[in-house]
Enzyme design. Sequence first.
Site, PDB file in Angstrom:
ATOM      1  N   GLY A  41       0.762  -1.240   0.000  1.00  0.00           N
ATOM      2  CA  GLY A  41       0.000   0.000   0.000  1.00  0.00           C
ATOM      3  C   GLY A  41       0.797   1.297   0.000  1.00  0.00           C
ATOM      4  O   GLY A  41       0.371   2.286  -0.580  1.00  0.00           O
ATOM      5  N   ASP A 100      -4.557   1.738  11.197  1.00  0.00           N
ATOM      6  CA  ASP A 100      -5.929   1.477  11.622  1.00  0.00           C
ATOM      7  C   ASP A 100      -5.880   1.024  13.090  1.00  0.00           C
ATOM      8  O   ASP A 100      -5.772   1.849  13.993  1.00  0.00           O
ATOM      9  CB  ASP A 100      -6.506   0.420  10.672  1.00  0.00           C
ATOM     10  CG  ASP A 100      -7.982   0.134  10.903  1.00  0.00           C
ATOM     11  OD1 ASP A 100      -8.658   0.972  11.516  1.00  0.00           O
ATOM     12  OD2 ASP A 100      -8.458  -0.932  10.476  1.00  0.00           O
ATOM     13  N   GLY A 102      -3.401  -0.399  14.425  1.00  0.00           N
ATOM     14  CA  GLY A 102      -2.014  -0.226  14.852  1.00  0.00           C
ATOM     15  C   GLY A 102      -1.290  -1.544  15.068  1.00  0.00           C
ATOM     16  O   GLY A 102      -0.095  -1.566  15.361  1.00  0.00           O
ATOM     17  N   LYS A 103      -1.999  -2.656  14.870  1.00  0.00           N
ATOM     18  CA  LYS A 103      -1.384  -3.974  15.131  1.00  0.00           C
ATOM     19  C   LYS A 103      -0.235  -4.263  14.158  1.00  0.00           C
ATOM     20  O   LYS A 103       0.789  -4.827  14.553  1.00  0.00           O
ATOM     21  CB  LYS A 103      -2.437  -5.070  15.007  1.00  0.00           C
ATOM     22  CG  LYS A 103      -3.441  -5.087  16.152  1.00  0.00           C
ATOM     23  CD  LYS A 103      -4.489  -6.158  15.899  1.00  0.00           C
ATOM     24  CE  LYS A 103      -5.631  -6.106  16.896  1.00  0.00           C
ATOM     25  NZ  LYS A 103      -6.751  -6.945  16.472  1.00  0.00           N
ATOM     26  N   THR A 104      -0.413  -3.873  12.900  1.00  0.00           N
ATOM     27  CA  THR A 104       0.643  -4.108  11.908  1.00  0.00           C
ATOM     28  C   THR A 104       1.912  -3.368  12.313  1.00  0.00           C
ATOM     29  O   THR A 104       3.006  -3.941  12.334  1.00  0.00           O
ATOM     30  CB  THR A 104       0.190  -3.625  10.503  1.00  0.00           C
ATOM     31  OG1 THR A 104      -1.036  -4.270  10.183  1.00  0.00           O
ATOM     32  CG2 THR A 104       1.227  -3.923   9.443  1.00  0.00           C
ATOM     33  N   LEU A 105       1.766  -2.089  12.666  1.00  0.00           N
ATOM     34  CA  LEU A 105       2.947  -1.305  13.022  1.00  0.00           C
ATOM     35  C   LEU A 105       3.568  -1.758  14.334  1.00  0.00           C
ATOM     36  O   LEU A 105       4.787  -1.739  14.477  1.00  0.00           O
ATOM     37  CB  LEU A 105       2.605   0.182  13.061  1.00  0.00           C
ATOM     38  CG  LEU A 105       2.655   0.832  11.684  1.00  0.00           C
ATOM     39  CD1 LEU A 105       2.180   2.268  11.752  1.00  0.00           C
ATOM     40  CD2 LEU A 105       4.056   0.784  11.103  1.00  0.00           C
ATOM     41  N   ARG A 162      -5.952   0.147  -6.210  1.00  0.00           N
ATOM     42  CA  ARG A 162      -4.687   0.786  -5.820  1.00  0.00           C
ATOM     43  C   ARG A 162      -4.259   1.851  -6.828  1.00  0.00           C
ATOM     44  O   ARG A 162      -3.572   2.812  -6.480  1.00  0.00           O
ATOM     45  CB  ARG A 162      -3.549  -0.246  -5.768  1.00  0.00           C
ATOM     46  CG  ARG A 162      -3.610  -1.224  -4.622  1.00  0.00           C
ATOM     47  CD  ARG A 162      -2.270  -1.947  -4.517  1.00  0.00           C
ATOM     48  NE  ARG A 162      -2.362  -3.209  -3.812  1.00  0.00           N
ATOM     49  CZ  ARG A 162      -2.329  -3.332  -2.487  1.00  0.00           C
ATOM     50  NH1 ARG A 162      -2.200  -2.272  -1.733  1.00  0.00           N
ATOM     51  NH2 ARG A 162      -2.418  -4.527  -1.933  1.00  0.00           N
TER      52      ARG A 162
HETATM   53  P1  IMP Z   1      -3.822  -2.219  11.272  1.00  0.00           P
HETATM   54  O1  IMP Z   1      -2.868  -3.318  11.603  1.00  0.00           O
HETATM   55  O2  IMP Z   1      -5.208  -2.492  11.742  1.00  0.00           O
HETATM   56  O3  IMP Z   1      -3.329  -0.852  11.721  1.00  0.00           O
HETATM   57  O4  IMP Z   1      -3.969  -2.197   9.707  1.00  0.00           O
HETATM   58  C1  IMP Z   1      -3.067  -1.538   8.902  1.00  0.00           C
HETATM   59  C2  IMP Z   1      -3.105  -2.083   7.491  1.00  0.00           C
HETATM   60  O5  IMP Z   1      -4.438  -2.426   7.095  1.00  0.00           O
HETATM   61  C3  IMP Z   1      -2.651  -0.999   6.537  1.00  0.00           C
HETATM   62  O6  IMP Z   1      -1.299  -1.168   6.242  1.00  0.00           O
HETATM   63  C4  IMP Z   1      -3.514  -1.213   5.335  1.00  0.00           C
HETATM   64  O7  IMP Z   1      -2.849  -2.058   4.429  1.00  0.00           O
HETATM   65  C5  IMP Z   1      -4.751  -1.906   5.836  1.00  0.00           C
HETATM   66  N1  IMP Z   1      -5.881  -0.968   5.987  1.00  0.00           N
HETATM   67  C6  IMP Z   1      -6.412  -0.442   7.115  1.00  0.00           C
HETATM   68  N2  IMP Z   1      -7.427   0.381   6.861  1.00  0.00           N
HETATM   69  C7  IMP Z   1      -7.546   0.406   5.518  1.00  0.00           C
HETATM   70  C8  IMP Z   1      -8.431   1.106   4.610  1.00  0.00           C
HETATM   71  O8  IMP Z   1      -9.316   1.896   4.985  1.00  0.00           O
HETATM   72  N3  IMP Z   1      -8.232   0.841   3.297  1.00  0.00           N
HETATM   73  C9  IMP Z   1      -7.280   0.003   2.823  1.00  0.00           C
HETATM   74  N4  IMP Z   1      -6.431  -0.646   3.620  1.00  0.00           N
HETATM   75  C10 IMP Z   1      -6.569  -0.462   4.958  1.00  0.00           C
HETATM   76 MG    MG Z   2      -0.470  -1.571   4.356  1.00  0.00          MG
END
Ligand code: IMP
Ligand code: MG
Length: 172
Positions: A41, A100, A102-105, A162
Site C-alpha cells: 500500500g 488502523d 495499529g497492530k501491523t505497526l 490501488r
Molecule cells: P492495522 O494493523 O489495523 O493498523 O492495519 C493496517 C493495514 O491495514 C494498513 O497497512 C492497510 O494495508 C490496511 N488498511 C487499514 N485500513 C484500511 C483502509 O481503509 N483501506 C485500505 N487498507 C486499509
Molecule cells: Mg499496508
Amino acid sequence: MHELIPVLTKDVIYAKVVEVARKISDDYRDSQLVLIGILKGAFVFMSDLMRCLTIPVEIDFICASSYGSDTSSSGKINLTKELSIDIKSKNVLIVEDIVDTGKTLAYLVNYLKAFDPKSIKICAMLDKLERREADIKTDYSCHVVKSGFLVGYGLDYAEKYRYLPEIYQLKL
Ligand code: IMP
Ligand code: MG
C-alpha cells in the site's frame, strides 16, 4: 465495481505530502535516514514523499499483510519480504499508507528493533486514530480520517483500486 465516494483529491493529497516532507527534511537534517516502506500500500505515498524531501535518504521496503480480502485487521501479520539493507545505527522512518488498529505497526516496530537502528519513527499518509487498539502513535501523518474503508493512491480492497490517483471511501 463498488460505489466510490470521493474523500481526498490529488491536490489535497499532494499539498500535505509536500508539507510533511518539509518537516521530515528539517528534523533529519545532518543525520542518516532510511525510509522503510510497507508494501504494497505505501509505495505510491513513499514515491511522492521521497521526491519532495530535500535531504539524501536510503530506501528499503518490507512486505506485510494482515487483511486478506476482508476490511478489518485479522491481527495476524505475514512478512513476505524482509529488509535488504543494513539499518544498524541509522535513523529509520517507517512509511505506511494507513494506520488502523495499529497492530501491523506494533509488530513491525518490534521486528525492526532487532536490527539495532538508532531510532524508529512512523510516517503515515492516513491515520484512523479512533480505531487504534495497539499502543502506536504516528510521528508524521498527512490526514486523520474517520473509520470508513478507503481505497486509491495505493490503498486496496482485495487488490483492487490501488491504481486510482485519488482517495475514495468504499461503499460496501
Ligand atoms: P492495522 O494493523 O489495523 O493498523 O492495519 C493496517 C493495514 O491495514 C494498513 O497497512 C492497510 O494495508 C490496511 N488498511 C487499514 N485500513 C484500511 C483502509 O481503509 N483501506 C485500505 N487498507 C486499509
Ligand atoms: Mg499496508
